[in-house]
Design an enzyme around this catalytic site. Structure first.
Site, mmCIF file in Angstrom:
data_model
loop_
_atom_site.group_PDB
_atom_site.id
_atom_site.type_symbol
_atom_site.label_atom_id
_atom_site.label_comp_id
_atom_site.label_asym_id
_atom_site.label_seq_id
_atom_site.Cartn_x
_atom_site.Cartn_y
_atom_site.Cartn_z
ATOM 1 C CG ASP A 6 -0.272 -0.029 2.540
ATOM 2 O OD1 ASP A 6 0.925 0.312 2.627
ATOM 3 O OD2 ASP A 6 -0.944 -0.362 3.539
ATOM 4 C CB ALA A 7 0.066 4.839 0.164
#
Length: 130
Positions: A6-7
């Site tokens: 994810d980010a």
């Protein structure tokens, strides 16, 4: 890999299912079981019928993982595989492996045309037992 995170650089939880799937495929290959050949020769396929996962710690971008698979139960038309995803490299030489995720996956053996359970042939059962 970037695509798995994810980010924040943490591995997305659903990716463990992909890692476990790949490990099961390699586990079968190591036992001489080729899934496409089974489908062609016997008309049957493996299907996942139940999955239970427990997330213990997060994997992060660039972590190297080791994913294991071992048979824990073998029935007439299904079997259960216990799996773990752990860091491939311990943080110190004498450290115990760091387990990130554990899972139990039940695999059914079904007729590919009717989708009904089928009996696992004796030769295939023997191969699964290693």
């Amino acid at each position: 890999y970037w695509e798995d995170t994810d980010a924040g650089g943490i591995v997305f939880y659903a990716n463990y299912l992909k890692y476990f799937e790949r490990a099961r495929t390699e586990w079968l290959r190591a036992r001489g079981v080729e899934q496409r050949q089974l489908q062609q020769d016997l008309g049957c396929i493996f299907v996942v019928s139940d999955v239970q996962l427990k997330y213990l710690r997060s994997a992060r971008l660039d972590d190297q993982l080791l994913v294991t698979a071992h048979l824990s139960e073998l029935g007439r038309s299904s079997f259960t595989i216990q799996q773990e995803a752990r860091l491939a490299t311990p943080q110190t030489p004498d450290a115990a492996p760091i387990v990130l995720c554990t899972g139990s996956v039940r695999i059914g053996w079904i007729n590919g045309q009717t989708s009904k359970p089928a009996r696992i042939p004796p030769d295939l059962q023997k191969a699964l037992q290693g």
